[in-house]
Design a protein around this motif. Structure first.
Motif, PDB file in Angstrom:
ATOM      1  N   VAL A 124      36.629  35.788  37.511  1.00  0.00           N
ATOM      2  CA  VAL A 124      36.298  37.268  37.860  1.00  0.00           C
ATOM      3  C   VAL A 124      35.594  36.203  39.509  1.00  0.00           C
ATOM      4  CG1 VAL A 124      34.621  39.279  37.778  1.00  0.00           C
ATOM      5  CG2 VAL A 124      36.373  38.219  36.561  1.00  0.00           C
ATOM      6  N   TYR A 149      48.167  36.128  44.872  1.00  0.00           N
ATOM      7  CA  TYR A 149      47.218  36.584  45.797  1.00  0.00           C
ATOM      8  C   TYR A 149      47.436  35.669  47.052  1.00  0.00           C
ATOM      9  CZ  TYR A 149      46.881  31.228  44.159  1.00  0.00           C
ATOM     10  OH  TYR A 149      46.723  30.514  43.712  1.00  0.00           O
ATOM     11  N   GLY A 200      45.464  40.428  50.481  1.00  0.00           N
ATOM     12  CA  GLY A 200      44.398  40.348  49.852  1.00  0.00           C
ATOM     13  C   GLY A 200      43.311  39.730  50.135  1.00  0.00           C
ATOM     14  N   TRP A 201      41.768  39.652  49.410  1.00  0.00           N
ATOM     15  CA  TRP A 201      41.198  39.516  49.840  1.00  0.00           C
ATOM     16  C   TRP A 201      41.024  38.581  50.147  1.00  0.00           C
ATOM     17  CZ3 TRP A 201      37.960  36.429  46.845  1.00  0.00           C
ATOM     18  CH2 TRP A 201      38.591  36.232  45.000  1.00  0.00           C
ATOM     19  N   ASP A 211      31.814  43.378  36.656  1.00  0.00           N
ATOM     20  CA  ASP A 211      32.373  43.533  37.455  1.00  0.00           C
ATOM     21  C   ASP A 211      32.726  42.527  38.767  1.00  0.00           C
ATOM     22  OD1 ASP A 211      32.548  46.636  36.715  1.00  0.00           O
ATOM     23  OD2 ASP A 211      30.832  46.553  36.792  1.00  0.00           O
ATOM     24  N   GLY A 212      33.823  42.714  39.790  1.00  0.00           N
ATOM     25  CA  GLY A 212      33.989  41.620  40.790  1.00  0.00           C
ATOM     26  C   GLY A 212      35.411  41.359  41.016  1.00  0.00           C
ATOM     27  N   GLU A 213      36.174  40.726  41.825  1.00  0.00           N
ATOM     28  CA  GLU A 213      37.433  40.795  42.218  1.00  0.00           C
ATOM     29  C   GLU A 213      37.861  39.442  41.002  1.00  0.00           C
ATOM     30  OE1 GLU A 213      37.838  42.281  47.271  1.00  0.00           O
ATOM     31  OE2 GLU A 213      36.437  40.364  46.149  1.00  0.00           O
ATOM     32  N   PRO A 270      41.738  37.015  41.716  1.00  0.00           N
ATOM     33  CA  PRO A 270      43.184  37.238  42.416  1.00  0.00           C
ATOM     34  C   PRO A 270      44.349  37.239  42.063  1.00  0.00           C
ATOM     35  CG  PRO A 270      41.370  35.364  42.583  1.00  0.00           C
ATOM     36  CD  PRO A 270      41.014  36.076  41.591  1.00  0.00           C
ATOM     37  N   ARG A 322      32.570  37.461  42.671  1.00  0.00           N
ATOM     38  CA  ARG A 322      31.730  37.985  43.931  1.00  0.00           C
ATOM     39  C   ARG A 322      31.464  37.344  44.564  1.00  0.00           C
ATOM     40  NH1 ARG A 322      27.503  39.881  39.234  1.00  0.00           N
ATOM     41  NH2 ARG A 322      29.130  41.285  37.980  1.00  0.00           N
TER      42      ARG A 322
END
Length: 353
Positions: free
Chosen positions: A233, A133, A137-138, A123-125, A127, A235
């Motif tokens: 990925v 990206y 976005g984040w 799990d994570g984010e 780009p 975090r």
């Protein structure tokens, strides 16, 4: 660039049922598979599936990588999933690179119609590539300090991989080592991907490489191959999983470094052409190379050459991707075949050096 890119013609419900049947043979008759889906923001070559596997009272979120079906117009002529499976394990266990935990490799095409591998889902984010990206976005909205921390960590992954000694036997599936062998492999890939259609821009770029060949190269190391932030990925801006090992090779360190630098330039260029600022202070050559030298003691060399080579390699891939979209009726065939290369302006600029 905001349209979803088709990577599969396989039915998800059928894949779920067939995966469950395969898993029962592997782990027991009580095994179940649920929540099967595909990613939407990244990935152009192998087919990727997300699902939850349950057996013996526990659940594991999994990711499967499948070689694409022939009717899906594959990006590459072959998919050595065994090599990818082994590379993830070696990178994790020997180099300390946070590759996902590799669970199973299935060479038999019977269960799903093609060989595949399964790894743990992290799990994570990530780009995204679509939309890039650089458009929002984040990561786009992060502070300069957080982006710099992420950039340094990504360079650190490449440095750790390059600094790890692997035996010839561990790398035998990756083909002949060295820059010349790498370029010849790319020539063969170009011929396979576009054999019935000449792309003059890419052929000029191959000629440019010959005319500007480095006088010497550094030591050959294991290259990740697709070294870019869209294959990681994160975090809290920290890498927790390094993905997509299908382009791995043995060659100069600059192959990975130039690819990481160029891939940001590719997305940044698209963003600027759309009238947006993007992230201009990110993944710049001097900063990336300086950090790499701090971590390894090795000073990257001939980066103009390797940037052109990265642009050429990506040009062959992007033109193949666009021809796949044409095949599926998602794009018309351009009058000028060089327009299949989305970043032709970058290559044309580099050719003037």
């Amino acid at each position: 660039m905001t349209q979803e890119i088709r990577t599969s013609t396989r039915d998800l419900d059928e894949l779920r049922d067939r995966t469950a049947a395969w898993l029962r043979v592997r782990v027991g008759d009580d095994a179940e598979v649920s929540g099967m889906s595909r990613p939407s923001g990244n990935g152009m070559s192998s087919e990727t599936l997300f699902f939850t596997a349950a057996w013996a009272g526990r659940e594991t979120r999994c990711v499967a990588r499948l070689a694409p079906a022939r009717e899906a117009v594959p990006m590459f002529p072959s998919y050595d999933l065994r090599a990818q499976f082994d590379l993830m394990r070696m990178a994790r266990e020997k180099a300390g690179v946070p590759a996902p935990r590799a669970l199973w490799y299935e060479p038999d095409p019977g269960p799903l119609g093609t060989p595949f591998l399964v790894m743990e889902c992290v799990d994570g984010e990530v780009p995204p590539d679509v939309a890039p990206y650089t458009m929002g976005g984040w990561l786009h909205d992060a502070s300069p300090g957080d982006r710099a921390r992420l950039q340094d960590a990504c360079v650190g992954i490449v440095a750790a991989l390059h600094e790890t000694a692997f035996s010839p036997g561990e790398l035998t599936r990756l083909g002949a080592p060295g820059l010349r062998a790498h370029v010849e492999t790319q020539r063969a890939y170009y011929a396979w991907a576009h054999g019935d259609l000449r792309l003059p821009l890419l052929e000029r770029a191959f000629d440019w490489l010959v005319a500007h060949w480095p006088g010497a190269t550094g030591p050959d190391v294991l290259n990740w191959g697709d070294a870019r932030i869209g294959n990681i990925v994160f975090r809290d801006f920290t890498p927790v999983a390094v993905l997509d090992w299908e382009m791995a090779a043995v060659g100069p360190r600059e192959l990975d470094l130039s690819w990481m630098i160029f891939m940001h330039r590719f997305f940044q260029d698209i963003t600027v052409r759309m009238g947006l600022p993007g992230i201009p202070d990110f993944m710049q050559r001097d900063a990336v190379c300086q950090k790499y030298q701090e971590l390894t003691g090795y000073e990257p060399r001939d980066m103009d050459f390797y940037e052109m080579y990265a642009a050429l390699r990506h040009g062959v891939i992007m033109a193949r991707l666009w021809r796949r979209r044409i095949h599926f009726g998602e794009q018309p065939m351009p009058d000028d075949p060089d327009d299949l290369v989305l970043h032709r302006a970058i290559i044309e600029e580099l050719l003037t050096r």
